[in-house]
Design an enzyme around this catalytic site. Structure first.
Site, PDB file in Angstrom:
ATOM      1  N   HIS A 124       0.815  -1.215   0.000  1.00  0.00           N
ATOM      2  CA  HIS A 124       0.000   0.000   0.000  1.00  0.00           C
ATOM      3  C   HIS A 124       0.849   1.266   0.000  1.00  0.00           C
ATOM      4  O   HIS A 124       0.422   2.302  -0.518  1.00  0.00           O
ATOM      5  CB  HIS A 124      -0.939   0.015   1.212  1.00  0.00           C
ATOM      6  CG  HIS A 124      -1.972  -1.061   1.180  1.00  0.00           C
ATOM      7  ND1 HIS A 124      -2.713  -1.418   2.283  1.00  0.00           N
ATOM      8  CD2 HIS A 124      -2.405  -1.872   0.175  1.00  0.00           C
ATOM      9  CE1 HIS A 124      -3.542  -2.392   1.976  1.00  0.00           C
ATOM     10  NE2 HIS A 124      -3.372  -2.691   0.697  1.00  0.00           N
ATOM     11  N   HIS A 363      -1.443  -8.070   4.636  1.00  0.00           N
ATOM     12  CA  HIS A 363      -0.037  -7.680   4.458  1.00  0.00           C
ATOM     13  C   HIS A 363       0.106  -6.352   3.711  1.00  0.00           C
ATOM     14  O   HIS A 363       1.061  -6.157   2.955  1.00  0.00           O
ATOM     15  CB  HIS A 363       0.753  -8.777   3.735  1.00  0.00           C
ATOM     16  CG  HIS A 363       0.570 -10.132   4.337  1.00  0.00           C
ATOM     17  ND1 HIS A 363       1.105 -10.484   5.565  1.00  0.00           N
ATOM     18  CD2 HIS A 363      -0.127 -11.225   3.912  1.00  0.00           C
ATOM     19  CE1 HIS A 363       0.766 -11.720   5.856  1.00  0.00           C
ATOM     20  NE2 HIS A 363       0.014 -12.193   4.877  1.00  0.00           N
ATOM     21  N   CYS A 364      -0.833  -5.439   3.938  1.00  0.00           N
ATOM     22  CA  CYS A 364      -0.816  -4.139   3.250  1.00  0.00           C
ATOM     23  C   CYS A 364      -0.742  -4.332   1.735  1.00  0.00           C
ATOM     24  O   CYS A 364      -0.033  -3.608   1.028  1.00  0.00           O
ATOM     25  CB  CYS A 364       0.325  -3.262   3.740  1.00  0.00           C
ATOM     26  SG  CYS A 364       0.151  -2.731   5.448  1.00  0.00           S
ATOM     27  N   ALA A 365      -1.470  -5.328   1.245  1.00  0.00           N
ATOM     28  CA  ALA A 365      -1.476  -5.630  -0.187  1.00  0.00           C
ATOM     29  C   ALA A 365      -2.869  -6.110  -0.587  1.00  0.00           C
ATOM     30  O   ALA A 365      -3.033  -7.203  -1.138  1.00  0.00           O
ATOM     31  CB  ALA A 365      -0.419  -6.665  -0.529  1.00  0.00           C
TER      32      ALA A 365
END
EC number: 2.8.1.7
Length: 406
Positions: A124, A363-365
């Protein structure tokens, strides 16, 4: 120097502790790596005996602290083979470094109708700042799609570039899939179209040597805390000619040449004009110790050890029933997986009961999760202090969870 994982582990105090009555197996270094005593001691020593505000101080402590800080800038420049230490800006981490580029270089160089290219595998931190910039100026965000094996559809990249492309912002290594992108050919293609290139190196610099001159990238950014250093400190590399042209994005002390209420403010030269306010000097000292520690182990030695460990882990995980792995066979650092239809949080909680620390979630994805049509994944990450025995414990733990949950 021969690499010894036992000697390395002895330098990390936390690795001797227990979790739930079992030895800790820390497989979450991609989120944040543990710190060796050399880093902890260097930062503590600075606060005990050498702390002072840096820059402009005439007294001994201030002068010494300033020298130590600038020596870390020099060490970091050697670590990534920058041409000059003055191409490096101290930032809080990768996220701030990318935001600095978006708000300084981006605001000055991206206009309505222009476009920026990213990929579907980005963290992100390498998506949201560009979305915000595009929204501000009326630019377009273009995306390199994924293949099912976790590599990029590179054949689509030439079709995404045009005369309005201003930037390619790409991860060096995926924080979820472990995919190492072929930066050399991507950077060459971008430059052929007149675009600049930013590389998110947060998941790369701890695994093998990085040479920004050989890559010829325009920006390279990484965090200290994933490199066995402190939190709250990172490095942004910018080619000198670009950096000198960029305006500051934060104002305050240390980044000015003159301030006048009637005539306005002039800036000091780069990189210091991007370091407003009192810096995280203790964190910088700790980062210097981390760079020294990793360099002493030898990045080529680390790379060889970790790759052997990764190959072993992937082969052993084949014995776990109903295990889905995400990402290519050739990967760096991380193994993302799901076990059957069980939620990643449940699997991660069971592993924690066995003393095994893994990361669970998106996972910030989130765009990557959407591509694989899953709400979350488990992620085990391998660092230079992990062992074959810890991999065996992970495999045994997953087999046990499968027997318990079906």
């Amino acid at each position: 120097m021969t690499f010894s994982v036992d000697k390395v582990r002895a330098d990390f105090p936390v690795l001797s502790r227990e979790v739930n009555g079992l030895p800790l197996a820390y497989l979450d270094s991609a989120a944040s790596a543990q710190k060796p005593s050399q880093v902890i001691d260097a930062e503590a020593e600075f606060y005990r005996h050498g702390y002072a505000a840096v820059h402009r101080g005439i007294h001994t402590l201030s002068a010494q602290a300033t020298e130590k800080m600038e020596n870390v800038r020099k060490r970091a420049s050697l670590f990534i083979n920058a041409r000059s230490a003055e191409e490096l800006v101290f930032v809080r981490g990768t996220t701030e470094g990318i935001n600095l580029v978006a708000n300084s270089w981006g605001n000055s160089n991206v206009r309505a109708g222009d476009n920026i290219i990213i990929s579907q595998m980005e963290h992100h931190a390498n998506i949201v700042p560009w979305q915000m910039l595009c929204a501000r100026v009326g630019a377009e965000l273009r995306v390199i799609p994924l293949n099912p094996d976790g590599t990029l559809q590179l054949e689509t990249l030439p079709t995404l570039f045009d005369e309005k492309t201003r930037l390619l912002a790409i991860t060096h290594v995926s924080n979820v899939l472990g995919t190492e992108n072929p930066l050399a050919e991507m950077i060459t293609l971008a430059h052929q179209h007149g675009a600049k290139v930013l590389v998110d190196g947060a998941q790369a610099v701890m695994h093998h040597p990085v040479d920004v001159q050989a890559l010829d990238c325009d920006f390279y950014v990484f965090s200290g805390h994933k490199l066995y250093g402190p939190t709250g400190i990172g490095i942004l590399y910018v080619k000198e000619a670009l950096l000198q042209e960029m305006p500051p994005w934060e104002g305050g002390g240390s980044m000015i040449a003159t301030v006048s209420l009637s005539e306005g403010t002039t800036w000091t030269k780069a990189p210091w004009r991007f370091e407003a306010g009192t810096p995280n000097t203790g964190g910088i000292i700790g980062l210097g110790a981390a760079l020294e520690y990793v360099s002493a182990q030898g990045l080529n030695n680390i790379a060889e050890y970790e790759q052997n460990l990764m190959h072993y882990a992937l082969s052993q995980l084949e014995s776990v029933p109903d295990l889905t792995l995400y990402g290519p066979q050739n990967r760096l650092g991380v193994i993302a997986f799901n076990l059957g239809k069980h939620h990643a949080y449940d699997v991660g909680s069971f592993l924690d009961n066995y003393g095994i620390a893994v990361r669970t979630g998106h996972h910030c994805a989130m765009p990557l999760m959407a591509y694989y049509n899953v709400p979350a994944m488990c992620r085990a990450s391998l660092a230079m202090y992990n062992t074959h025995e810890e991999v065996d414990r992970l495999v045994t733990g997953l087999q046990r969870i499968h027997r318990l949950l079906g």
